[in-house]
Write an enzyme that holds these catalytic residues in place. Sequence first.
Site, PDB file in Angstrom:
ATOM      1  N   ARG A   5      -1.256 -28.687 -48.202  1.00  0.00           N
ATOM      2  CA  ARG A   5      -1.868 -29.684 -49.097  1.00  0.00           C
ATOM      3  C   ARG A   5      -2.429 -30.880 -48.337  1.00  0.00           C
ATOM      4  O   ARG A   5      -2.638 -31.942 -48.917  1.00  0.00           O
ATOM      5  CB  ARG A   5      -0.873 -30.159 -50.162  1.00  0.00           C
ATOM      6  CG  ARG A   5      -0.404 -29.041 -51.095  1.00  0.00           C
ATOM      7  CD  ARG A   5       0.484 -29.601 -52.206  1.00  0.00           C
ATOM      8  NE  ARG A   5       0.926 -28.544 -53.082  1.00  0.00           N
ATOM      9  CZ  ARG A   5       2.036 -27.827 -52.887  1.00  0.00           C
ATOM     10  NH1 ARG A   5       2.789 -28.075 -51.829  1.00  0.00           N
ATOM     11  NH2 ARG A   5       2.385 -26.876 -53.737  1.00  0.00           N
ATOM     12  N   LYS A  60     -16.558 -35.595 -45.600  1.00  0.00           N
ATOM     13  CA  LYS A  60     -16.974 -34.485 -46.456  1.00  0.00           C
ATOM     14  C   LYS A  60     -16.856 -33.194 -45.654  1.00  0.00           C
ATOM     15  O   LYS A  60     -17.548 -33.014 -44.649  1.00  0.00           O
ATOM     16  CB  LYS A  60     -18.411 -34.686 -46.940  1.00  0.00           C
ATOM     17  CG  LYS A  60     -18.536 -35.780 -47.979  1.00  0.00           C
ATOM     18  CD  LYS A  60     -19.979 -36.084 -48.322  1.00  0.00           C
ATOM     19  CE  LYS A  60     -20.626 -35.014 -49.148  1.00  0.00           C
ATOM     20  NZ  LYS A  60     -21.973 -35.419 -49.637  1.00  0.00           N
ATOM     21  N   GLU A 105     -31.065 -36.080 -37.813  1.00  0.00           N
ATOM     22  CA  GLU A 105     -30.135 -36.962 -38.515  1.00  0.00           C
ATOM     23  C   GLU A 105     -30.244 -38.391 -38.005  1.00  0.00           C
ATOM     24  O   GLU A 105     -30.131 -39.352 -38.766  1.00  0.00           O
ATOM     25  CB  GLU A 105     -28.699 -36.443 -38.362  1.00  0.00           C
ATOM     26  CG  GLU A 105     -28.455 -35.072 -38.966  1.00  0.00           C
ATOM     27  CD  GLU A 105     -28.508 -35.048 -40.498  1.00  0.00           C
ATOM     28  OE1 GLU A 105     -28.594 -36.138 -41.120  1.00  0.00           O
ATOM     29  OE2 GLU A 105     -28.465 -33.959 -41.075  1.00  0.00           O
ATOM     30  N   LYS A 109     -23.863 -44.720 -41.027  1.00  0.00           N
ATOM     31  CA  LYS A 109     -23.217 -43.763 -41.935  1.00  0.00           C
ATOM     32  C   LYS A 109     -21.858 -44.272 -42.395  1.00  0.00           C
ATOM     33  O   LYS A 109     -21.518 -44.179 -43.577  1.00  0.00           O
ATOM     34  CB  LYS A 109     -23.063 -42.393 -41.272  1.00  0.00           C
ATOM     35  CG  LYS A 109     -22.322 -41.429 -42.210  1.00  0.00           C
ATOM     36  CD  LYS A 109     -22.545 -39.982 -41.956  1.00  0.00           C
ATOM     37  CE  LYS A 109     -21.931 -39.154 -43.078  1.00  0.00           C
ATOM     38  NZ  LYS A 109     -22.087 -37.711 -42.888  1.00  0.00           N
ATOM     39  N   GLU A 115     -20.385 -41.791 -55.893  1.00  0.00           N
ATOM     40  CA  GLU A 115     -20.356 -42.117 -57.320  1.00  0.00           C
ATOM     41  C   GLU A 115     -21.458 -43.090 -57.727  1.00  0.00           C
ATOM     42  O   GLU A 115     -21.933 -43.063 -58.864  1.00  0.00           O
ATOM     43  CB  GLU A 115     -18.980 -42.695 -57.677  1.00  0.00           C
ATOM     44  CG  GLU A 115     -17.854 -41.682 -57.513  1.00  0.00           C
ATOM     45  CD  GLU A 115     -16.469 -42.295 -57.618  1.00  0.00           C
ATOM     46  OE1 GLU A 115     -15.534 -41.552 -57.970  1.00  0.00           O
ATOM     47  OE2 GLU A 115     -16.311 -43.496 -57.343  1.00  0.00           O
ATOM     48  N   ARG A 126     -24.296 -43.146 -51.359  1.00  0.00           N
ATOM     49  CA  ARG A 126     -24.019 -42.125 -50.352  1.00  0.00           C
ATOM     50  C   ARG A 126     -25.033 -40.985 -50.427  1.00  0.00           C
ATOM     51  O   ARG A 126     -25.343 -40.343 -49.425  1.00  0.00           O
ATOM     52  CB  ARG A 126     -22.592 -41.577 -50.498  1.00  0.00           C
ATOM     53  CG  ARG A 126     -22.261 -40.546 -49.427  1.00  0.00           C
ATOM     54  CD  ARG A 126     -20.782 -40.278 -49.277  1.00  0.00           C
ATOM     55  NE  ARG A 126     -20.543 -39.369 -48.158  1.00  0.00           N
ATOM     56  CZ  ARG A 126     -19.369 -39.153 -47.592  1.00  0.00           C
ATOM     57  NH1 ARG A 126     -18.292 -39.795 -48.027  1.00  0.00           N
ATOM     58  NH2 ARG A 126     -19.249 -38.317 -46.582  1.00  0.00           N
ATOM     59  N   ASN A 163     -28.740 -38.029 -47.844  1.00  0.00           N
ATOM     60  CA  ASN A 163     -29.303 -36.682 -47.959  1.00  0.00           C
ATOM     61  C   ASN A 163     -30.831 -36.687 -47.967  1.00  0.00           C
ATOM     62  O   ASN A 163     -31.447 -35.733 -48.449  1.00  0.00           O
ATOM     63  CB  ASN A 163     -28.760 -36.005 -49.227  1.00  0.00           C
ATOM     64  CG  ASN A 163     -27.263 -35.821 -49.161  1.00  0.00           C
ATOM     65  OD1 ASN A 163     -26.727 -35.370 -48.159  1.00  0.00           O
ATOM     66  ND2 ASN A 163     -26.578 -36.205 -50.234  1.00  0.00           N
ATOM     67  N   HIS A 209     -32.708 -33.511 -47.279  1.00  0.00           N
ATOM     68  CA  HIS A 209     -31.762 -32.393 -47.306  1.00  0.00           C
ATOM     69  C   HIS A 209     -31.987 -31.425 -48.459  1.00  0.00           C
ATOM     70  O   HIS A 209     -31.688 -30.235 -48.325  1.00  0.00           O
ATOM     71  CB  HIS A 209     -30.332 -32.923 -47.347  1.00  0.00           C
ATOM     72  CG  HIS A 209     -29.843 -33.464 -46.042  1.00  0.00           C
ATOM     73  ND1 HIS A 209     -30.495 -34.472 -45.372  1.00  0.00           N
ATOM     74  CD2 HIS A 209     -28.775 -33.134 -45.279  1.00  0.00           C
ATOM     75  CE1 HIS A 209     -29.838 -34.744 -44.257  1.00  0.00           C
ATOM     76  NE2 HIS A 209     -28.812 -33.948 -44.173  1.00  0.00           N
ATOM     77  N   HIS A 240     -32.124 -27.763 -47.352  1.00  0.00           N
ATOM     78  CA  HIS A 240     -31.152 -26.730 -47.728  1.00  0.00           C
ATOM     79  C   HIS A 240     -31.835 -25.524 -48.362  1.00  0.00           C
ATOM     80  O   HIS A 240     -31.364 -24.394 -48.226  1.00  0.00           O
ATOM     81  CB  HIS A 240     -30.105 -27.312 -48.691  1.00  0.00           C
ATOM     82  CG  HIS A 240     -29.064 -28.139 -47.998  1.00  0.00           C
ATOM     83  ND1 HIS A 240     -28.249 -29.033 -48.660  1.00  0.00           N
ATOM     84  CD2 HIS A 240     -28.704 -28.212 -46.701  1.00  0.00           C
ATOM     85  CE1 HIS A 240     -27.445 -29.620 -47.803  1.00  0.00           C
ATOM     86  NE2 HIS A 240     -27.701 -29.141 -46.604  1.00  0.00           N
ATOM     87  N   HIS A 288     -29.714 -26.547 -39.017  1.00  0.00           N
ATOM     88  CA  HIS A 288     -29.667 -27.535 -40.096  1.00  0.00           C
ATOM     89  C   HIS A 288     -30.618 -28.695 -39.814  1.00  0.00           C
ATOM     90  O   HIS A 288     -31.402 -29.103 -40.681  1.00  0.00           O
ATOM     91  CB  HIS A 288     -28.233 -28.049 -40.261  1.00  0.00           C
ATOM     92  CG  HIS A 288     -28.104 -29.175 -41.239  1.00  0.00           C
ATOM     93  ND1 HIS A 288     -28.258 -29.013 -42.599  1.00  0.00           N
ATOM     94  CD2 HIS A 288     -27.845 -30.497 -41.048  1.00  0.00           C
ATOM     95  CE1 HIS A 288     -28.093 -30.176 -43.210  1.00  0.00           C
ATOM     96  NE2 HIS A 288     -27.850 -31.088 -42.299  1.00  0.00           N
TER      97      HIS A 288
END
Length: 359
Positions: free
Chosen positions: A110, A132, A174, A216, A227, A231, A235, A238, A242, A255
């Site tokens: 956990r 992440k 990046e 970052k 939220e 953040r 992206n 991206h 992706h 990537h």
Amino acid sequence: MSEIIVSTPVTEDIAVLFDKHGLARKTVVLFDENTRKLIGNQILDSLDRQGFIWKELVIPARETSKSFRTAMKLYTEMIEAHVDRGWNLLAVGGGVVGDLGGFVAASFYRGIPVIQLPTTLLAMTDSAIGGKVAINHPLGKNLIGFFHMPQLVLIDPAWLNTLPEREIYAGMAEVVKYGFIADRQFLSYLDEHFDEIVAVKDPYVTYAIRTSAMIKADVVEKDFKEESGLRATLNFGHTFGHGLEKLADYRHIRHGEAVALGMVCALILSEMLGTITEEELQQGLNVLSRFKFRKGLVEKHFKVHPAQKILESMHSDKKKVDSALRFVLLDGLGKAFLHRETLDDELITGAIEKAKTFC
């Protein structure tokens, strides 16, 4: 926030850093095959000299290692080695090792501490920072994962000298992204010193890494779980990228290469929507024109695909909400925002087609 150390050699006093952060000197050391061969002995010898107990794990150096199958194999090896919640995990490598290692650490017992020790420019400036961590699913990249902040991020720019040129350019995507989204002066610095940075020359490369990492970290601290939308600005490029990665089965395009192409699309889309000027568009495209791609890559993995097919692939991206794609766009160079309104497909495919004429 994680403490980020940028120095050479970064592992010289790793025991002191572990002690400072209350980390046990019992660690699972995760490498990929390439990193193990290049610097594995150096890392493990350093741990031996500083009194560590360690368990070494090695995975194939490919994107497909970010899977439940690989994670299960690592769990089994750790359990058989009597690793318990008193241990931590040191992820040594690029984005695949960092993502998979963080995923395993977040879920084993956990959650055990993870320490990121990135060895690629992309990982040093992006994927190792911010907590992440994820594995891939056949229907999309990074769809299954956790927010699991590393206790430490240890960065040694000297390790970039072991990388092929292609990996350096992939990482620069990046780095350049941070200039676009947060710091116009940094973007100008990158334009001026692009050649020195990709040649891994100091003080340019260390400054670029440290500045990228701090940008970052600042964004993550303000919006850890994405939220507020801040953040999400990380992206930039991206969503397009992706989509290209998925069309290439996550194997044939790096990537960072996909993100570089995606930033071209996002810049053009920003100009089409009137959030940047034509002059700013040209300034941005001039920076992106410095990127080198493997011969035939752009033709095989971007230009060959109809814009509609790329758009359909983008719809598997995890950054969509209620089946709608979300795009990070620019409000001038150096300031990004999350465009929350649904855009017409014709506008998106139009940006892709215009990008093809530039690339």
